[in-house]
Each structure stands twice: as structure tokens, then as C-alpha cells.
Design an enzyme around this catalytic site. Sequence first.
Site, short mmCIF file in Angstrom:
data_model
loop_
_atom_site.label_atom_id
_atom_site.label_comp_id
_atom_site.label_asym_id
_atom_site.label_seq_id
_atom_site.Cartn_x
_atom_site.Cartn_y
_atom_site.Cartn_z
N ARG A 1 -0.06 -12.62 4.87
CA ARG A 1 1.31 -12.82 4.43
C ARG A 1 2.36 -12.49 5.65
NH1 ARG A 1 1.72 -10.85 -1.87
NH2 ARG A 1 -0.26 -12.01 -2.57
N LYS B 1 21.84 15.22 -8.90
CA LYS B 1 21.67 13.80 -8.69
C LYS B 1 21.66 12.97 -9.86
CE LYS B 1 18.69 11.36 -5.56
NZ LYS B 1 19.78 11.45 -4.34
N PRO C 1 0.84 -1.19 0.02
CA PRO C 1 -0.22 0.21 -0.01
C PRO C 1 0.83 1.35 0.04
CG PRO C 1 -0.72 -1.54 1.52
CD PRO C 1 0.42 -1.94 1.19
N GLU C 2 0.38 2.08 -0.74
CA GLU C 2 1.12 3.23 -0.66
C GLU C 2 0.42 4.52 0.03
OE1 GLU C 2 2.21 4.56 -4.74
OE2 GLU C 2 2.66 2.67 -5.37
N HIS D 1 -6.14 -15.55 10.30
CA HIS D 1 -5.14 -14.64 10.18
C HIS D 1 -5.41 -13.10 10.81
CE1 HIS D 1 -2.71 -16.84 7.43
NE2 HIS D 1 -3.77 -17.25 6.62
#
Length: 288
Positions: free
Chosen positions: A124, A167, A2-3, A105
Site C-alpha cells: 500500500r 483533561k 502496527p502498534e 512491492h
Amino acid sequence: MPELPEVETVRRGLVPVMEGQVITQAQVNRADLRWPFPDRMADRLTGAQVIGLRRRSKYILADLSTGETLLIHLGMSGRMLISAPDGARAALGEFHHVHPAPEKHDHVVFDMANGARVTFNDARRFGAMDLMATAKAGAHPLLAGLGPEPLGNSFDDTYLAGKLKGKNTPIKAALLDQRLIAGLGNIYVCETLYRSRIHPATLAGKLKPRQIAQMVPIIRDVLAEAIEAGGSSLRDYRQADGELGYFQHSFQVYGREGDPCLTQGCDAVVQRIVQSGRSSFFCPVCQR
């Protein structure tokens, strides 16, 4: 993984049932997830009031009346699911499900004083939880090195230009560097670079000031749109109410390899390259 938009969506879903409420009982059903749980975690959480729920990068932080903060990381498949006793559903909201039977879970369960139950389910086990002193939360190893929030006031074109100057890495890698910007992930960087008309392999230090200046509001727009849509549901992600996120239906390049570019008048198709083990999707014509 997830972001930022997915984590922010979950945080917002938890606020109505957790913020200001006392955890009447915390249940910890195993010794660890990605890392061991802190000592006596259930005892330290039980009886604590959740003063506030905030987000830092991809982490949810619950500030407690005990002077500690609970850090929650969803990992790849972690879900925070809200349920309620049948009689309390109307008070807690139409999307809250009746308490289900415990599942294999369900690793951490919070029973709240208002009758809500918040269950952390993680098939997981790549998620994580930790407890730390609220006053020292910023020094936590997972938080200490993070850059500014892309939706915060300290993130602007002057900051970004300074960080990118000289950079010698691809702009895709630079934007994924959590030390530079906190919370950006692969999906939303791909979408940002497409809207900015910047090739993902362009060296960060070679970008012109005008390109950097236009990229900052685009980053904000992409994230804001994703949050409004409830995030992107890829594989395991769900919102706190169990519903899917829908921003994936608005992807302009991500996951669209071989599909036509959506820019009007462009006849190219979306391509994919692999950068540092991650897929980058782009238009070879619009993003040069």
C-alpha cells in the site's frame, strides 16, 4: 497500523541478522513511499555497519557507523522479510527463507555481509524511510513530539496522573495521544481499559488516583504479553520471519462485539462504539 508490540517484534527479529553487520548493498527500487526517500539513500547505506537497532514508539531506528540513523516506519502493510542463500540458512536460523524471486512491492532491499537479505515490502506504500544524523535523531519531525515509552522508567503513575489532570477528553483518546504516551494504539488501549475496568468514554480528568495507579502496570502487562506472543496479525502484519503474530487469540474485548464478556460472573456482551473514527470495544457492566 502496527502498534508498539508489532514493531518491537519486528525489531527483535531483525537484530540477529542486521545488528553488527555491514550493509554490502542497499537497493532502492522507487523514488518514494509515503514520502520521498532521502537523497542518495542507497549510496549512503551501502557499506555502512548497523551499530544498533532500537525502537522509538512505532518506528525502528538503525544507528549506522556513518553517524546517520535510518528511520523505518512499517505503515499499514509494510513488512521486513529476512531471507538467505540456501547454504547459509543453518547459520542464520531455521526460520529464514531462501531468497525468493523479487516481487512487485519489494521497494528497499538490504544485502548484509553475513549473507542475509532484508526486504522491505509494502503493497500500500504507506510506510516510510528516512536518514538523519544520529546525534540529532530526537529532533526529527516524527520523533520530536513523542511522549515517554510505556515500558520505560519515565512512565509511571505520577507522570500519567499529571498529564491526565484536568483533561476534558475521553480516556481512550488521551491514551492514544502519542504526545502523552508513545506507541499505544487502538487494540492495546481497548485491552488496557477492559482490564482496568474503565469505560473508554470516561473523561480522563475524572479518573481517581487509584484507577491511574492500577492502569500503569496493566498497560505494561498488556504490551509485554503482546510482544511475547509476537504481536497481533490483523490483515497484513507479519513478523520478520514471515510468521503470524498470535496475541489476537488473547483479545478479551477487541473485535469481540456481541460476544460474552469474559469476566467470571458477568452476563453482559461486549459492545462497540466509535470514538474519533475508531472502534472502541468494552463491557458495559464491567466498565462503567
